[in-house]
Design a protein around this motif. Structure first.
Motif, short mmCIF file in Angstrom:
data_model
loop_
_atom_site.label_atom_id
_atom_site.label_comp_id
_atom_site.label_asym_id
_atom_site.label_seq_id
_atom_site.Cartn_x
_atom_site.Cartn_y
_atom_site.Cartn_z
N UNK B 14 55.79 19.76 -12.62
CA UNK B 14 54.84 20.56 -11.85
C UNK B 14 55.60 21.44 -10.87
N UNK B 15 55.08 22.63 -10.56
CA UNK B 15 55.83 23.55 -9.69
C UNK B 15 56.03 22.98 -8.30
N UNK B 16 57.16 23.31 -7.66
CA UNK B 16 57.42 22.88 -6.28
C UNK B 16 57.55 24.09 -5.36
N UNK B 17 58.77 24.63 -5.23
CA UNK B 17 58.97 25.76 -4.32
C UNK B 17 58.14 26.98 -4.74
N UNK B 18 57.84 27.07 -6.04
CA UNK B 18 57.10 28.24 -6.54
C UNK B 18 55.69 28.32 -5.96
N UNK B 19 55.09 27.17 -5.58
CA UNK B 19 53.72 27.20 -5.09
C UNK B 19 53.56 26.56 -3.72
N UNK B 20 54.53 25.78 -3.25
CA UNK B 20 54.31 25.05 -2.00
C UNK B 20 54.30 26.02 -0.83
N UNK B 21 53.39 25.81 0.07
CA UNK B 21 53.17 26.74 1.16
C UNK B 21 54.32 26.72 2.17
N UNK B 22 54.84 27.90 2.55
CA UNK B 22 55.84 27.91 3.62
C UNK B 22 55.19 27.44 4.92
N UNK B 23 55.81 26.51 5.59
CA UNK B 23 55.29 25.99 6.85
C UNK B 23 56.38 26.10 7.89
N UNK B 26 59.40 23.79 7.10
CA UNK B 26 60.35 24.14 6.05
C UNK B 26 61.03 25.47 6.33
#
Ligand code: HEM
Ligand code: SF4
Ligand code: SF4
Ligand code: FES
Lengths: 280, 134
Positions: B14-23, B26
């Motif tokens: 499953x996608x990680x950096x491609x979809x995880x929201x910048x907070x 991070x």
């Protein structure tokens, strides 16, 4: 909303929805996501919300795809899990996901919604973007649709030996614990092993084969902090490793995302302190 | 994990950096790493400058000229910002390493303090250097 006080706060303002990286950065051919079907709203629906949902069918040769479902909000409960159940009942019975308690205590329904990890049963549809995006828990091998294979993260959990270990002879009665000693487990025993934190940890994305990740490490601290446990030294031996513990770079995505409001980042810091203290 | 039947293709990741929201969490972490790398490159510039100063007035004038150019000033400004961002972020990390500041509100308060502090210190440093300099 610049200061987040509690992990259940959904960000209202957005500069960047996702990191400006290519969609397929480091993505293997089997993991590329294609465009899927659109399932339009049923006749008569008035308040409609679109959900983009990750689909993967292991029985086909197709890659994962992103389907769009138009959900009738007047016919559906308030939570994202309600929307998934509504889709399964009314539109596509093959949509597959885990759920059990539907009240945030079993940890089954963890997924990545609008780019952050949370439990589908405790995330309000009204807090979701338009269109809402629902992916399985990030950085997991996917069995089907929204069901991740948790074998590896549970093996990492097993590695910290999550049970009480004693060396002294078995007492006549239970091993007592004062209220103060018991309170040291507060904030750690509540973990429901949903793996939202581990799945949201960039260090675990890049080094998850060897870095234990925040869920297993918070649990490790839960046993280190237990006044009845007598295996502190052996537990620290297991953890004291450049990868298992020290790949944590204090990014703190884990603490930001924990749906139980726990603090894996703090637990990891406490372990690092214990390792340091026994050396000096 | 590998599928049970070896003939089958691997399960998709499953996608990680491609979809995880910048907070803020991070983004500041990656900013700390990038600024660390920029500072390492900046240290090379510093060494060149010192070598030129040691080599004599001609070499020194060349390097000074390059640094005084439009591009040189942008690079220096970037290095200044990277320095203060890394300094403030580094102090935040050291406080964490002592075991403090893990409440979510403190994580965010200290994060924004790093952003505001490094911008302010960069601007102040440049005002000071422009006032004190030639
Ligand atoms: C100009 C000199 C400096 C250079 C070239 C430099 C370079 C670097 C580099 C390359 C990293 C690795 C980045 C990473 O692993 O994410 C790093 C990390 C770090 N630096 Fe610096 N640094 C400098 C000054 C400082 C100062 C003055 C402080 C203290 C206030 C500091 C505190 C830290 C800390 C705490 C980390 C670890 C962050 C982490 O755990 O991820 N650095 N530095
Ligand atoms: S604090 Fe450590 S465990 Fe938590 S997200 Fe960051 S790197 Fe991962
Ligand atoms: S620490 Fe929180 S996010 Fe991580 S597994 Fe436990 S309950 Fe889930
Ligand atoms: S269904 Fe149990 S946590 Fe969501």
């Amino acid at each position: 909303m610049m200061i987040i006080r509690s992990s259940d706060q959904v960000p209202r303002t957005t500069l960047l929805k996702r990191f400006p990286v290519p969609r397929n950065l480091g993505v293997g051919p089997e993991s590329r996501i294609g465009r899927g079907k659109t399932w339009p709203a049923l006749a008569g629906a008035v308040r409609v919300k679109a959900f983009e949902i990750y689909r993967y069918d292991p029985d086909s040769d197709d890659n994962p795809r992103l389907d769009t479902f138009e959900v009738d909000l007047d016919d559906c409960g308030p939570m994202v899990l309600d929307a998934l159940i509504w889709i399964k009942n009314k539109v596509d019975p093959t949509l597959t996901f885990r759920r059990s308690c539907r009240e945030g205590i079993c940890g089954s329904c963890a997924m990545t919604m609008d780019g952050t990890n949370w439990l589908a049963c405790t995330r309000f549809i009204s807090d979701m973007a338009a269109p809402a995006t629902v992916y399985p828990l990030a950085n997991m091998r996917i069995i089907k649709d929204l069901v991740p294979d948790l074998t590896h993260v549970f093996a990492q959990y097993a590695m910290i030996e999550p049970w009480l270990q004693t060396r002294t002879p078995e007492p006549e009665r239970e091993r007592p614990q004062s209220p103060e000693e018991r309170s040291r487990l507060d904030g750690y025993y509540e973990c429901i092993l949903c793996f939202c934190c581990t799945s949201g940890c960039p260090s675990h994305w890049w080094n998850g084969d060897r870095f234990l990740g925040p869920a297993a490490l918070l649990q490790a601290y839960r046993w280190l902090a237990d006044s009845r446990d007598e295996a502190t030294g052996e537990r620290l031996d297991i953890l004291e490793d450049p990868f298992r513990l020290y790949r944590c770079h204090t990014i703190l995505n884990c603490t930001r995302t924990c749906p139980k409001g726990l603090n894996p980042g703090k637990a990891i810091a406490e372990i690092k302190k214990m390792v340091l203290e026994r050396r000096t | 994990m590998m599928p049970t039947s070896p003939a089958k293709r691997p399960r998709p990741l499953s996608p990680n950096i491609q979809i995880y929201r910048p907070q803020l969490t991070s983004v500041l972490s990656i900013a700390n790493r990038i600024s660390g790398v920029v500072l390492s490159l900046g240290a090379v510039v510093l060494v060149i400058w010192l070598l030129a100063a040691a080599a004599g007035p001609e070499a020194y004038a060349v390097v000074q000229g390059a640094l005084a150019s439009w591009l040189g000033q942008v690079v220096l400004f970037g290095c200044t910002f990277a320095f203060f961002l890394h300094l403030c972020g580094g102090i935040r990390h050291l406080v964490w390493d002592m075991g403090y500041g893990y409440e979510l509100s403190l994580i965010y308060a200290s994060g924004w303090a790093v952003v505001a502090g490094s911008v302010a210190l960069t601007v102040l440093a440049w005002i000071a250097s422009l006032l004190l300099g030639d």
